[in-house]
Design a protein around this motif. Structure first.
Motif, PDB file in Angstrom:
ATOM      1  N   PRO A 197       5.396  -3.086   3.567  1.00  9.62           N
ATOM      2  CA  PRO A 197       5.721  -1.945   2.710  1.00  9.62           C
ATOM      3  C   PRO A 197       7.215  -1.672   2.749  1.00  9.62           C
ATOM      4  CG  PRO A 197       4.507  -1.225   4.675  1.00  9.62           C
ATOM      5  CD  PRO A 197       4.618  -2.714   4.744  1.00  9.62           C
ATOM      6  N   THR A 209       6.516   1.227  -1.705  1.00  9.37           N
ATOM      7  CA  THR A 209       5.636   0.173  -2.208  1.00  9.37           C
ATOM      8  C   THR A 209       4.671  -0.242  -1.106  1.00  9.37           C
ATOM      9  OG1 THR A 209       7.108  -1.649  -1.568  1.00  9.37           O
ATOM     10  CG2 THR A 209       7.426  -0.697  -3.764  1.00  9.37           C
ATOM     11  N   ASN A 210       3.536  -0.774  -1.533  1.00  6.36           N
ATOM     12  CA  ASN A 210       2.537  -1.238  -0.567  1.00  6.36           C
ATOM     13  C   ASN A 210       2.838  -2.673  -0.147  1.00  6.36           C
ATOM     14  OD1 ASN A 210       1.623  -2.859  -2.687  1.00  6.36           O
ATOM     15  ND2 ASN A 210      -0.102  -1.529  -3.179  1.00  6.36           N
ATOM     16  N   ARG A 211       1.929  -3.257   0.601  1.00  5.70           N
ATOM     17  CA  ARG A 211       2.144  -4.605   1.133  1.00  5.70           C
ATOM     18  C   ARG A 211       2.076  -5.700   0.074  1.00  5.70           C
ATOM     19  NH1 ARG A 211       1.978  -4.953   6.741  1.00  5.70           N
ATOM     20  NH2 ARG A 211       1.354  -3.045   7.801  1.00  5.70           N
ATOM     21  N   VAL A 239      -0.037   3.054   3.696  1.00 11.13           N
ATOM     22  CA  VAL A 239       0.282   1.672   3.298  1.00 11.13           C
ATOM     23  C   VAL A 239       0.369   0.742   4.506  1.00 11.13           C
ATOM     24  CG1 VAL A 239       1.402   2.279   1.129  1.00 11.13           C
ATOM     25  CG2 VAL A 239       2.794   2.027   3.158  1.00 11.13           C
TER      26      VAL A 239
END
Length: 161
Positions: A26, A129-131, A157
């Motif tokens: 993330p 942002t996520n992974r 996340v």
């Protein structure tokens, strides 16, 4: 599909920050400034980075002079200020435009993905942002990096691979 990992930023101290190097992690992107009422948020960003980096979080500062001309310095001056006053050790991009016709590609993409309301209206807007590299949350300048809203979003996340 475009992800955050498709972008490269010029690094504050030379070279590039290739976001592909952080694939699967993330990322919290923040437009920053050294002479802003929100500048003390550097301390909170550093604390967030310190708390969550071992769990995968990447914090990246993107200095911008777009709001009130509050980031007038050279790269060397910005780096010195951040290190000296806030102990910043997370990656920092070179000063870049985050609004208007010269907006860098990363912020054009964030604008498209997050929508009009998420467009930075001042310094210290934050984008998480996520992974998989997709935006999952954004926070305005008034939301501190160490607030429950931000830390809970980061925890979500991190815990959801």
């Amino acid at each position: 599909m475009t992800t955050i990992y498709d972008f490269t930023l010029p690094a504050l101290e030379g070279g590039d920050i290739n976001l592909a190097d952080y694939r699967g992690r993330p990322v919290l992107i923040v437009n920053t400034a050294s002479k802003c009422g929100f500048t003390p948020q550097y301390e909170g960003l550093q604390a967030l980075w310190y708390q969550f980096r071992s769990m995968g979080l990447v914090v990246i500062g993107v200095p911008s002079n777009d709001f009130g001309a509050q980031e007038p310095g050279t790269s060397a001056e910005i780096a010195s200020f951040c290190h000296r006053n806030y102990g910043v050790s997370f990656p920092m991009a070179a000063r870049s435009p985050v609004k208007g016709p010269q907006t860098i590609p990363l912020f054009r993409w964030l604008d498209k993905e997050c929508g009009f309301l998420a467009r930075p209206r001042w310094n210290f807007y934050k984008y998480l942002t996520n992974r998989t590299g997709q935006p999952v949350a954004w926070f305005s300048s008034v939301t501190a990096p160490t607030s429950d809203r931000v830390t809970k979003a980061v925890e979500r996340v991190i815990l959801n691979p």
